[in-house]
Design a protein around this motif. Sequence first.
Motif, PDB file in Angstrom:
ATOM      1  N   GLY A 437      21.839  75.212 -20.464  1.00 32.60           N
ATOM      2  CA  GLY A 437      21.692  76.405 -19.852  1.00 32.60           C
ATOM      3  C   GLY A 437      22.965  76.832 -19.030  1.00 32.60           C
ATOM      4  O   GLY A 437      23.990  75.934 -18.928  1.00 32.60           O
ATOM      5  N   THR A 438      23.272  78.272 -18.999  1.00 35.35           N
ATOM      6  CA  THR A 438      24.346  78.647 -18.392  1.00 35.35           C
ATOM      7  C   THR A 438      24.753  78.166 -16.930  1.00 35.35           C
ATOM      8  O   THR A 438      25.956  78.080 -16.558  1.00 35.35           O
ATOM      9  N   VAL A 439      23.734  77.993 -16.283  1.00 36.42           N
ATOM     10  CA  VAL A 439      24.043  77.693 -14.855  1.00 36.42           C
ATOM     11  C   VAL A 439      24.679  76.214 -14.770  1.00 36.42           C
ATOM     12  O   VAL A 439      25.629  75.861 -14.068  1.00 36.42           O
ATOM     13  N   MET A 440      24.011  75.390 -15.601  1.00 41.27           N
ATOM     14  CA  MET A 440      24.617  74.029 -15.734  1.00 41.27           C
ATOM     15  C   MET A 440      26.249  74.040 -15.837  1.00 41.27           C
ATOM     16  O   MET A 440      27.135  73.292 -15.510  1.00 41.27           O
ATOM     17  N   TYR A 441      26.463  74.931 -17.032  1.00 45.76           N
ATOM     18  CA  TYR A 441      27.958  74.841 -17.501  1.00 45.76           C
ATOM     19  C   TYR A 441      28.797  75.314 -16.453  1.00 45.76           C
ATOM     20  O   TYR A 441      30.043  75.106 -16.090  1.00 45.76           O
ATOM     21  N   ILE A 442      28.178  76.306 -15.656  1.00 42.19           N
ATOM     22  CA  ILE A 442      28.978  77.072 -14.658  1.00 42.19           C
ATOM     23  C   ILE A 442      29.484  76.001 -13.621  1.00 42.19           C
ATOM     24  O   ILE A 442      30.396  76.043 -13.109  1.00 42.19           O
ATOM     25  N   VAL A 443      28.641  75.583 -13.150  1.00 41.19           N
ATOM     26  CA  VAL A 443      28.483  74.316 -12.092  1.00 41.19           C
ATOM     27  C   VAL A 443      29.516  73.282 -12.582  1.00 41.19           C
ATOM     28  O   VAL A 443      30.277  72.703 -11.821  1.00 41.19           O
ATOM     29  N   GLU A 444      29.367  72.676 -13.802  1.00 37.73           N
ATOM     30  CA  GLU A 444      30.063  71.783 -14.582  1.00 37.73           C
ATOM     31  C   GLU A 444      31.628  71.984 -14.330  1.00 37.73           C
ATOM     32  O   GLU A 444      32.440  71.366 -14.118  1.00 37.73           O
ATOM     33  N   ALA A 445      31.746  73.487 -14.916  1.00 35.34           N
ATOM     34  CA  ALA A 445      33.234  73.997 -15.113  1.00 35.34           C
ATOM     35  C   ALA A 445      33.777  74.030 -13.392  1.00 35.34           C
ATOM     36  O   ALA A 445      34.926  73.648 -13.453  1.00 35.34           O
ATOM     37  N   GLY A 446      32.988  74.553 -12.488  1.00 38.10           N
ATOM     38  CA  GLY A 446      33.498  74.450 -11.087  1.00 38.10           C
ATOM     39  C   GLY A 446      33.979  73.156 -10.634  1.00 38.10           C
ATOM     40  O   GLY A 446      35.108  72.979 -10.079  1.00 38.10           O
ATOM     41  N   LEU A 447      33.272  72.049 -11.081  1.00 38.30           N
ATOM     42  CA  LEU A 447      33.494  70.693 -10.684  1.00 38.30           C
ATOM     43  C   LEU A 447      34.787  70.237 -11.076  1.00 38.30           C
ATOM     44  O   LEU A 447      35.588  69.545 -10.577  1.00 38.30           O
ATOM     45  N   PHE A 448      34.881  70.437 -12.564  1.00 37.88           N
ATOM     46  CA  PHE A 448      36.136  70.317 -13.376  1.00 37.88           C
ATOM     47  C   PHE A 448      37.402  70.873 -12.524  1.00 37.88           C
ATOM     48  O   PHE A 448      38.439  70.322 -12.493  1.00 37.88           O
ATOM     49  N   LEU A 449      37.382  71.973 -12.171  1.00 37.78           N
ATOM     50  CA  LEU A 449      38.343  72.776 -11.631  1.00 37.78           C
ATOM     51  C   LEU A 449      38.750  72.363 -10.273  1.00 37.78           C
ATOM     52  O   LEU A 449      39.828  72.007 -10.124  1.00 37.78           O
ATOM     53  N   LEU A 450      37.676  71.741  -9.586  1.00 40.74           N
ATOM     54  CA  LEU A 450      37.968  71.117  -8.201  1.00 40.74           C
ATOM     55  C   LEU A 450      38.889  69.659  -8.677  1.00 40.74           C
ATOM     56  O   LEU A 450      39.792  69.325  -8.118  1.00 40.74           O
ATOM     57  N   MET A 451      38.431  69.037  -9.787  1.00 40.86           N
ATOM     58  CA  MET A 451      39.189  67.808  -9.826  1.00 40.86           C
ATOM     59  C   MET A 451      40.367  68.134 -10.346  1.00 40.86           C
ATOM     60  O   MET A 451      41.224  67.368  -9.972  1.00 40.86           O
TER      61      MET A 451
END
Length: 476
Positions: A437-451
């Motif tokens: 789902g789109t929501v999953m990838y948005i959240v995952e991308a946000g966490l990656f950017l934080l890392m």
Amino acid sequence: MDKYKKLAANTLLFTVATFSSKLLSIVLTPIITYIMPTGDYGDADLVKNTANILIPIVFVQISSGVLRFALDNESDKRDVFSVGIQTMMMGYAVFLLFWYPISLIEFNGFHLGDYIILIYVFVLTSGGRHVCQHFVRGSGKVKIFAIDGVLATALTLLFNVLFLAVFKWGVYGYVLAVIAADLCSIVFFFVTNKLWRFVKLKGINKTTRRDMLRFSIPLIPTQILWWVINMSDRYMIRGFIDDSLTGVYTLSYQIPNFVAMFATIFMDAWQLSAVDEYDNAETSAFFTKIFRIFSGGIFVIASALVLFAQPFTFILGRGEGYFDAWHYSTILIMATTISCFVNFLGSIYMAEKKSVMSMVTALAGAATNVVLNLLMIPKIGAYGAAIATVAAFAVVFISRAVNTRKYVKVDFKPPLMVLEFLLLIVQCVIMLKLEKGTVMYIVEAGLFLLMLALNFKPIKELLTLLLGKFLKRNRS
């Protein structure tokens, strides 16, 4: 040469050698999974890993002794290489006596006797390549080491295509491709470095032989224990469940191997610098700075791999039934991340020649892994195996972090490390819970950017370290 420049130069050379072999794994995996069903792929992996665990036992892990003592400037290189070759020959002669009992071993339908010739030839060729490879690397011939990496990669790819796609040899073809490439690599090392000049039939220094064996022999149980942590779960999955899931679980390791690729490249170069710069007034500061740069790169790569676990699995697992491997990959990425930090601390034991402590800490991890595998695999299947691997490496890292402080005080910055690891855990949980789902990838991308933001400074320092001399050259 400045210690940072030397580390950067060696890292770039090892990048050529290691990246090519890891790239091969990426290219080959879709081919292999397309040609081989999950059961055959699992069996081929078990054959290869059975041989790999026999190598340190048969040859008493002498390749590690060859590397460590070749690094010592005061060592006679002829004595070092000769001890390595003679130990190999004597170990293999004893190994031949166990041909029949080994061929009788059976494990839930997996018969070692069906592949006994392959196993024996694999042990000889792979063990021989390790000794030659480690001697050349320890002697400072890093460029030759790098060229061999590219050559072995190309030949393994060629032999795999020939034996699997053309001749259709299945499990035999998969293993024979590695054997053939290792043989060619041994010939390459002997020809380019004229290794026959370093072979002494008599007059080997007894002190060198004793010290090399004293260093290498404690590493036998260490290597076995690493195998228990990394590979025993596949045997247990086969025993508790079936060979198809073993093949899927084997594929799940391919994505974490991207983390291992970066770590291996860096660690091959770092081991040389760790020995050279040891017992220096700035040792602790040097180790601390390099660890922060190293760990920052590892965490960012791991976070990116969790984000792209599903598409990568789709690319690598082309055959039917392989796609579920991404479920286990996300957890194994965390395990591999911790294992990279474990290996970094292992360089301190190598510099100190404290191979016994390397064994003791690995024992703690192996015991953790076996107990948790037995408890969790029957209940939650391959998820249990992956979680057990994470726990095992965590135990080893913590025990080494405490023990190595008596030699080098590395500042790990624990609060930051815990935060970064918690980010990885959150990424994995979200990926496994939402699945798509789109929501999953948005959240995952946000966490990656934080890392990435948390590790921006060490990543910048890493790039400066590796590319600095080239940037200066271009400016001039």
